[in-house]
Design a protein around this motif. Structure first.
Motif, PDB file in Angstrom:
ATOM      1  N   ILE A 343      12.699 -76.936  12.358  1.00 47.93           N
ATOM      2  CA  ILE A 343      12.551 -76.902  13.814  1.00 47.93           C
ATOM      3  C   ILE A 343      12.990 -78.226  14.415  1.00 47.93           C
ATOM      4  N   ALA A 344      12.596 -79.330  13.793  1.00 45.70           N
ATOM      5  CA  ALA A 344      12.903 -80.656  14.335  1.00 45.70           C
ATOM      6  C   ALA A 344      14.396 -80.957  14.292  1.00 45.70           C
ATOM      7  N   ASN A 345      15.098 -80.497  13.262  1.00 49.29           N
ATOM      8  CA  ASN A 345      16.540 -80.785  13.195  1.00 49.29           C
ATOM      9  C   ASN A 345      17.391 -79.653  13.782  1.00 49.29           C
ATOM     10  N   CYS A 346      16.709 -78.721  14.461  1.00 50.03           N
ATOM     11  CA  CYS A 346      17.384 -77.648  15.212  1.00 50.03           C
ATOM     12  C   CYS A 346      18.172 -76.697  14.316  1.00 50.03           C
ATOM     13  N   SER A 347      17.756 -76.557  13.060  1.00 51.39           N
ATOM     14  CA  SER A 347      18.432 -75.615  12.175  1.00 51.39           C
ATOM     15  C   SER A 347      17.786 -74.234  12.220  1.00 51.39           C
ATOM     16  N   THR A 348      16.655 -74.113  12.903  1.00 48.22           N
ATOM     17  CA  THR A 348      16.005 -72.815  13.056  1.00 48.22           C
ATOM     18  C   THR A 348      15.307 -72.750  14.402  1.00 48.22           C
ATOM     19  N   ASN A 349      15.184 -71.531  14.904  1.00 47.10           N
ATOM     20  CA  ASN A 349      14.458 -71.306  16.153  1.00 47.10           C
ATOM     21  C   ASN A 349      13.240 -70.455  15.824  1.00 47.10           C
ATOM     22  N   MET A 350      12.053 -71.027  15.981  1.00 46.52           N
ATOM     23  CA  MET A 350      10.828 -70.350  15.580  1.00 46.52           C
ATOM     24  C   MET A 350       9.805 -70.446  16.704  1.00 46.52           C
ATOM     25  N   PRO A 351       9.816 -69.521  17.648  1.00 52.42           N
ATOM     26  CA  PRO A 351       8.840 -69.570  18.745  1.00 52.42           C
ATOM     27  C   PRO A 351       7.416 -69.398  18.216  1.00 52.42           C
ATOM     28  N   GLY A 352       6.478 -70.004  18.937  1.00 50.80           N
ATOM     29  CA  GLY A 352       5.083 -69.854  18.550  1.00 50.80           C
ATOM     30  C   GLY A 352       4.626 -68.412  18.664  1.00 50.80           C
ATOM     31  N   ASN A 353       3.860 -67.967  17.666  1.00 53.98           N
ATOM     32  CA  ASN A 353       3.398 -66.575  17.702  1.00 53.98           C
ATOM     33  C   ASN A 353       2.165 -66.402  18.596  1.00 53.98           C
ATOM     34  N   ILE A 354       1.521 -67.495  18.991  1.00 50.20           N
ATOM     35  CA  ILE A 354       0.389 -67.432  19.924  1.00 50.20           C
ATOM     36  C   ILE A 354       0.829 -67.857  21.318  1.00 50.20           C
ATOM     37  N   ILE A 355       1.466 -69.010  21.414  1.00 49.34           N
ATOM     38  CA  ILE A 355       2.014 -69.518  22.687  1.00 49.34           C
ATOM     39  C   ILE A 355       3.482 -69.846  22.459  1.00 49.34           C
TER      40      ILE A 355
END
Length: 383
Positions: A343-355
């Motif tokens: 997530i930090a190096n922008c290699s994946t997009n992982m939205p929060g499952n709660i917020i």
């Protein structure tokens, strides 16, 4: 004279006098009829003049004098009333023509001339009625169009005011935006519309940019009934960054007030109160005994940029966050280290499952704004 044989002289004299009186009466009648014809002709002429003026939009009084009156009265300014008045005048003229003038005593050419002029005037009036109806329709359409333009302009203005108050939603995608909080006040803030369920662990990640001094303030706070400091991230004054859970405190071993974008993640679990802190994908701190065995209470309020002393309010300007914030996401579990790195190096997009970070889930108030942002592009610029 043979034709008068047998008539007494007195009877002849009386007959002559009666004939003379009859002639005088006929002469007087003809004189009155001529005067009536002149009056009617004058009125017809004024009506024709009025109709002609009406073609150029110039409705005037028939008297020709400002404020003057005649037997037809002042014409009102409203076109519909003007036509009604003229129609009544036409009927009056016809009635007067038929009542006051003995057609049998008028020459046929004069009767035809009067009837022709009345017919012409009626035709002109009918044309004027049609023109006025067309003008009325045009005026109505123009008024409706003007009203529509005015309402559209007002709607656009209100929409713009709402955008300035709550932020623009014209982003390339629902998560490509940031919340800007440029002043240290107690009234600039953002609010997450969704709330939290009861949690036994969590991961909270966000992008932050600030150069405020001393301390960046409070990037976010979560308050519930009975506990204003259920979850808080704060750097206040000369203190280090602190993570508060149920008002218990853990100090994080990093600083981010250099005016550059940084990715911050914190994890926590109720089991032994274990926590971890990541900066730009690197774990820089960890610990335990932070509110151990305490479940995060549900149905509270999440505020961006302010520390809550009561649920949803009583902000302190000295604790306000000054800077920009984006990609605020919450999961109901502890993420793996490799997930946080990606997530930090922008290699994946992982939205929060709660917020999840989404435009329609964030409101801004007090002059805070939502602006377009792609944090990974900004991160490359900072590097």
């Amino acid at each position: 004279m043979p034709g008068f044989t047998g008539y007494p002289e007195e009877e002849l004299r009386v007959t002559v006098i009666q004939l003379r009186e009859t002639v005088l009466q006929q002469k007087e009648t003809i004189g009155n009829q001529k005067e009536t014809i002149r009056e009617l002709t004058a009125k017809l002429t004024r009506c024709e003049s009025l109709a002609e003026d009406g073609k150029h939009g110039s409705w005037k009084k028939l008297s020709g004098k400002p404020g003057g009156k005649d037997t037809m009265g002042d014409l009102p300014r409203d076109p519909g009333q003007v036509i009604d008045q003229l129609s009544r005048t036409m009927q009056t003229l016809k009635y007067q023509l038929r009542s006051n003038v003995s057609y049998s005593a008028l020459p046929s050419d004069l009767r035809e001339m009067l009837q022709r002029r009345l017919g012409d005037l009626e035709h002109q009036l009918l044309n004027k009625v049609a023109e006025l109806e067309d003008e009325k329709s045009l005026l109505h359409n123009e008024s409706a169009a003007h009203r529509h333009r005015t309402e559209s302009a007002l709607s656009a203005l209100l929409e713009r005011v709402s955008e300035l108050e709550k932020g623009s939603s014209a982003f390339k995608s629902p998560d490509d935006f940031k919340v800007s909080l440029p002043l240290r006040t107690n009234y600039l803030y953002g609010k997450i519309k969704k709330t939290l369920p009861e949690l036994f662990s969590f991961t909270i990640c966000m992008w932050l940019k600030s150069s405020a001094s001393p301390g960046i303030g409070t990037p976010f706070s979560y308050a519930v009934q009975g506990q204003a400091n259920e979850i808080v991230l704060i750097e206040w004054g000369n203190h280090p960054i602190e993570l508060l859970i149920n008002d218990k405190v853990a100090q994080l071993p990093f600083s981010i007030g250099d005016g550059k974008w940084h990715h911050v993640c914190i994890t926590w679990t109720t089991r032994d109160g274990m926590w971890e802190a990541y900066l730009d994908g690197i774990k820089l701190g960890s610990g335990e005994n932070l509110a151990p065995w305490h479940p995060i209470k549900p149905n509270g309020i999440l505020i961006l940029g302010q520390e809550q002393d009561t649920v949803g309010g009583r902000f302190d300007a000295t604790q306000a966050f000054v800077g920009e914030l984006s990609q605020f996401n919450i999961w109901d579990r502890v993420l793996k280290s490799e997930d946080i790195v990606n997530i930090a190096n922008c290699s994946t997009n992982m939205p929060g499952n709660i917020i999840p970070w989404a435009d329609n889930n964030v409101d801004v108030f007090g002059g805070a704004t939502k602006l377009p942002l792609e944090p990974c592009e900004e991160r490359l610029i900072d590097l």
